[in-house]
Design a protein around this motif. Sequence first.
Motif, PDB file in Angstrom:
ATOM      1  N   LYS A 176      99.282  47.036  29.432  1.00  0.00           N
ATOM      2  CA  LYS A 176      98.078  47.531  28.744  1.00  0.00           C
ATOM      3  C   LYS A 176      97.343  46.376  28.084  1.00  0.00           C
ATOM      4  N   ILE A 177      96.011  46.591  27.961  1.00  0.00           N
ATOM      5  CA  ILE A 177      95.201  45.607  27.249  1.00  0.00           C
ATOM      6  C   ILE A 177      95.096  46.046  25.795  1.00  0.00           C
ATOM      7  N   PHE A 178      95.511  45.162  24.886  1.00  0.00           N
ATOM      8  CA  PHE A 178      95.522  45.502  23.466  1.00  0.00           C
ATOM      9  C   PHE A 178      94.126  45.230  22.900  1.00  0.00           C
ATOM     10  N   PRO A 179      93.427  46.270  22.499  1.00  0.00           N
ATOM     11  CA  PRO A 179      92.017  46.115  22.101  1.00  0.00           C
ATOM     12  C   PRO A 179      91.759  45.067  21.015  1.00  0.00           C
ATOM     13  N   PRO A 180      92.555  45.022  19.937  1.00  0.00           N
ATOM     14  CA  PRO A 180      92.218  44.044  18.891  1.00  0.00           C
ATOM     15  C   PRO A 180      92.191  42.603  19.378  1.00  0.00           C
ATOM     16  N   THR A 181      92.998  42.287  20.393  1.00  0.00           N
ATOM     17  CA  THR A 181      93.051  40.897  20.880  1.00  0.00           C
ATOM     18  C   THR A 181      92.530  40.767  22.304  1.00  0.00           C
ATOM     19  N   ASN A 182      92.337  41.908  22.962  1.00  0.00           N
ATOM     20  CA  ASN A 182      91.886  41.925  24.362  1.00  0.00           C
ATOM     21  C   ASN A 182      92.855  41.182  25.287  1.00  0.00           C
ATOM     22  N   LYS A 183      94.147  41.219  24.934  1.00  0.00           N
ATOM     23  CA  LYS A 183      95.167  40.547  25.751  1.00  0.00           C
ATOM     24  C   LYS A 183      96.045  41.580  26.450  1.00  0.00           C
ATOM     25  N   THR A 184      96.488  41.207  27.667  1.00  0.00           N
ATOM     26  CA  THR A 184      97.396  42.082  28.421  1.00  0.00           C
ATOM     27  C   THR A 184      98.810  41.941  27.859  1.00  0.00           C
ATOM     28  N   LEU A 185      99.413  43.073  27.580  1.00  0.00           N
ATOM     29  CA  LEU A 185     100.716  43.071  26.913  1.00  0.00           C
ATOM     30  C   LEU A 185     101.877  43.032  27.903  1.00  0.00           C
ATOM     31  N   MET A 186     102.953  42.410  27.443  1.00  0.00           N
ATOM     32  CA  MET A 186     104.231  42.434  28.144  1.00  0.00           C
ATOM     33  C   MET A 186     105.202  43.205  27.264  1.00  0.00           C
ATOM     34  N   GLY A 187     105.851  44.218  27.847  1.00  0.00           N
ATOM     35  CA  GLY A 187     106.707  45.077  27.043  1.00  0.00           C
ATOM     36  C   GLY A 187     107.889  44.351  26.430  1.00  0.00           C
ATOM     37  N   SER A 188     108.519  43.432  27.187  1.00  0.00           N
ATOM     38  CA  SER A 188     109.710  42.719  26.711  1.00  0.00           C
ATOM     39  C   SER A 188     109.654  41.280  27.192  1.00  0.00           C
ATOM     40  N   CYS A 189     110.066  40.360  26.352  1.00  0.00           N
ATOM     41  CA  CYS A 189     110.053  38.933  26.700  1.00  0.00           C
ATOM     42  C   CYS A 189     111.416  38.328  26.376  1.00  0.00           C
ATOM     43  N   ILE A 190     112.279  38.208  27.378  1.00  0.00           N
ATOM     44  CA  ILE A 190     113.618  37.660  27.170  1.00  0.00           C
ATOM     45  C   ILE A 190     113.913  36.661  28.281  1.00  0.00           C
ATOM     46  N   GLY A 191     114.006  35.395  27.937  1.00  0.00           N
ATOM     47  CA  GLY A 191     114.299  34.355  28.920  1.00  0.00           C
ATOM     48  C   GLY A 191     115.705  34.508  29.493  1.00  0.00           C
ATOM     49  N   ARG A 192     115.815  34.466  30.810  1.00  0.00           N
ATOM     50  CA  ARG A 192     117.105  34.699  31.469  1.00  0.00           C
ATOM     51  C   ARG A 192     117.476  33.564  32.417  1.00  0.00           C
ATOM     52  N   LEU A 193     117.019  32.383  32.146  1.00  0.00           N
ATOM     53  CA  LEU A 193     117.389  31.226  32.969  1.00  0.00           C
ATOM     54  C   LEU A 193     118.907  31.092  33.004  1.00  0.00           C
ATOM     55  N   PRO A 194     119.492  30.961  34.207  1.00  0.00           N
ATOM     56  CA  PRO A 194     120.955  30.843  34.290  1.00  0.00           C
ATOM     57  C   PRO A 194     121.489  29.693  33.438  1.00  0.00           C
ATOM     58  N   GLN A 195     122.695  29.874  32.931  1.00  0.00           N
ATOM     59  CA  GLN A 195     123.379  28.889  32.097  1.00  0.00           C
ATOM     60  C   GLN A 195     122.606  28.567  30.827  1.00  0.00           C
ATOM     61  N   CYS A 196     121.903  29.553  30.303  1.00  0.00           N
ATOM     62  CA  CYS A 196     121.205  29.348  29.035  1.00  0.00           C
ATOM     63  C   CYS A 196     121.662  30.421  28.056  1.00  0.00           C
ATOM     64  N   ALA A 197     120.741  31.227  27.574  1.00  0.00           N
ATOM     65  CA  ALA A 197     121.092  32.212  26.545  1.00  0.00           C
ATOM     66  C   ALA A 197     121.415  33.583  27.123  1.00  0.00           C
ATOM     67  N   GLY A 198     121.371  33.722  28.447  1.00  0.00           N
ATOM     68  CA  GLY A 198     121.578  35.015  29.077  1.00  0.00           C
ATOM     69  C   GLY A 198     122.839  35.762  28.663  1.00  0.00           C
ATOM     70  N   PRO A 199     124.011  35.088  28.600  1.00  0.00           N
ATOM     71  CA  PRO A 199     125.222  35.834  28.226  1.00  0.00           C
ATOM     72  C   PRO A 199     125.168  36.398  26.815  1.00  0.00           C
ATOM     73  N   TYR A 200     124.373  35.785  25.932  1.00  0.00           N
ATOM     74  CA  TYR A 200     124.257  36.327  24.574  1.00  0.00           C
ATOM     75  C   TYR A 200     123.479  37.641  24.571  1.00  0.00           C
ATOM     76  N   TRP A 201     122.419  37.693  25.393  1.00  0.00           N
ATOM     77  CA  TRP A 201     121.681  38.970  25.481  1.00  0.00           C
ATOM     78  C   TRP A 201     122.589  40.062  26.049  1.00  0.00           C
ATOM     79  N   ALA A 202     123.382  39.688  27.073  1.00  0.00           N
ATOM     80  CA  ALA A 202     124.282  40.669  27.682  1.00  0.00           C
ATOM     81  C   ALA A 202     125.353  41.132  26.690  1.00  0.00           C
ATOM     82  N   MET A 203     125.888  40.200  25.926  1.00  0.00           N
ATOM     83  CA  MET A 203     126.911  40.551  24.939  1.00  0.00           C
ATOM     84  C   MET A 203     126.352  41.474  23.866  1.00  0.00           C
TER      85      MET A 203
END
Length: 873
Positions: A176-203
Amino acid sequence: MANTTCDCPAPSCNTATREEPEAVIKVFTIDFKAPDITELMGPRFEEYKNGQVKIDVSVVSGFDTLFSEIENDARLGLGLFDVFITPPTIMGSVAPYNGFTDLTTYIQENYLEEWLDIFPGYREIIASYNGKILMTPFDGDLLHLFYNKEILDYYNFDSPRTWQEYNDIAEQVHGKIFPPTNKTLMGSCIGRLPQCAGPYWAMQVLSSMTQTKGSSEGSLFDTKDMSPLTNDALVETLKIFEKQFKYGHPTELEGCIEINMPAMKDEECVLTLNWGNAFLSNLIPGKLGIDKAPGSQKVLDRETGKLVTCTKELCPNAVYYDDIGFVNYAPYAAFGGWSGAVNGNISDEKKKLAMEFLTFSASKEQSSKLVIPQVGSREADAGYDPYRLSHMNEEDYVKQGFDRETTDAYLGTIKEGLLSPNLVVDIRFPEATKMMSILDTAVINHLNETKGVTATDQMRRDIVKDATADMKKVISEYDSRAHMEKSEKILPQYQKLRGVYGELNEDKNLIGDVRWIGYALGFVIIAMALLFSGWVAINRKHRVVRISQPIFLHLICLGVLVLSSAIFPLGIDDTDSNEQGRNAACASIPWLVSLGFSLVFSALFSKLWRINRVFAAAASLKRVVVTEKDVLKPFAVLMTLNFVILLSWTLVDPMVFERVYTDELTSYGRCMPQGNEWKGFIATLAILNFIALIIVNVQAYHARSINDELSESKYIGLVTLSMFQIFIVGVPLLVIVYNDPSAYFFVWCGIIFIICTTILLLIFVPKIVRWKSKSTNQSATASKFSTNTKWSHGNNASHASAHSQQECDTPTMNRAASSASEVKSKCVKQVTFADKESELVYREKLDEIIDLVMEEHKIDIASIILKIKRADE
């Protein structure tokens, strides 16, 4: 202040390049953490010590290298560094080797008030191992939910309480486009690059379903038996991530935590997870929402592996909501925060100085400078989170320029999480990084495989099955080599890290009381060997003993004694012995068995070989003298070969005691080598001693026609046959009961007992019977010998045949014409007897002649005996 980067392994790094002051504290850490020490913590301590102490920092790149070097220092006892600044993840790999100094006494005597100010989760769990304080926290880590309050308010959403609500919000706002900023929204932003922080999100997601009653029960593994807590819980975690990924940042698989907060700062991201230090960056002031990570309405039933509805009984720490019921929250102290440890392999003086550095840097005054920094300052960039109760004063943050409302939410979430009885901490046991990597890989593979397609339940279960199998394999492999690494298996280490000290009810399959039965059999054999050897020594001048060659009889007794002694180290396990004693016992078993066997059969070989040589010479009318020194040569050769092989085996691949786990609560102890070289050594020994056994039997066969007084060919054949029967039955039994130490020990004892007693009884009992018979006969005829001075005439001569008498009464001149030997041979051969009594007197006199020849004239014993035996025939 020195700062050295180690591109080489840590042991080869030269860290001091300047003139050293009175004292130098060598600190080892990862490269990106070094500036915090060289620019902040180090200079402050140096100033505190009036320049009398310098902080010298050595660094490496990458956590794997950092952990590896710290563990190697502990294992090898190197003491290359004084202080380690590291995540506490490494503790389980170092503590068993005493690589970290126990700080308990120092803290109790010098730092107690400051220590009690630290949140319980950090001081009692994360900083401790088996009830001992091994680390001092510098940082508090806790995963938080971050969200854009303005966006949620605009769409009438509250902060998500569960993962289901998190995904629902992400789905409804994504794209969706957020009217106050006119920017397209992303529902969730979680970096999942392998061998990084991914196992912490899973835990974080997984723990909300697996841990309900506190950190002592575990979140990824059960602290009772190391069972992976995956099953339906990990299946559900994958399902939650599928939706987050679908309504997430387009490059989630290509970035790490830089995906999370920058998009939030740009006001394009609605929801994310991150550590609390993101608050210090002062993102979108007044708009940043902070809350505890979402929870779960379903929790894992550990008995069935299924998810069930959370209830007060199942989830005693859950929060109840009128509309959705109980929700289980599991605040996750992911990464555990940075901590300091003192090397356990340095001098006491250095330890004391290192402890002072750590406690100074972690004190209320010094830590507050890092945890509550001025907005935009160098300290704010360092990103240290609260870990003390004294860090929880909202006014301190407001004075430093932070927004009051956001600060209140930030501190409230930290306090609620770190004081929660259901706080989740990292696993931290050895191989923890492998376990987290397996978890991360499972998630990444599943997201990649299901990208653009609808995942099925079977697809998720296949991923979970593989991940669970990989985790169990890591545990099994570590446990199987734990004895070699002088460490405990994973389960007890995991429990010590979690403060769990309950009884495991582990079935160790100890040898138990059957040990005493085996020892009794061993003492019986030893007593028999000593008694028979004593009998030989006492009767060494008796003809029966002398012609049996006493030295070899003693060697047979010695061999049996050595062989039977193997029973005692076979009965050793970890009931009452230490590791050194168990390993020594295991290493001695091949020596005792092999040398005992070799002593017995090399003695028999030498004895028979001597007799066969003499009789072979006598049969061809040749005179040969075979001394004991001559026959001991083959004996010495066989024993030397055995010794060399056994010594090589012991040096190259010695037997050691290990405990083998068939599952987490069932094990058995056994002696086993550390490598594969033992196969060559045991094969060589087996071939060598089997050849010796064959040669002994060949010699016994050649001696089969010799009187039993001189050789034991018949009895050696019986011994060999008995051994063959024992091995036919015993070896398969040993294989069958291999995993049952008590039965395995008893079978071994039975084999050794039968072999040893068979050898002793068949070799010595016939001799004792013959010795006793001769003694009785001599006593019965003693009176006859006192009045009879001519053994070929007198009263007994009248019982001989007339032909005999005539032949022996040949006129003197005729006898003179013949050689003495011919006359003697002729007379002797023609002697016959009318009754047993006459024959007895005759044979006793022959024995006297043999004794006289042997003792007085040193004439070849075999030639004389052979001629007399022929005369008997």
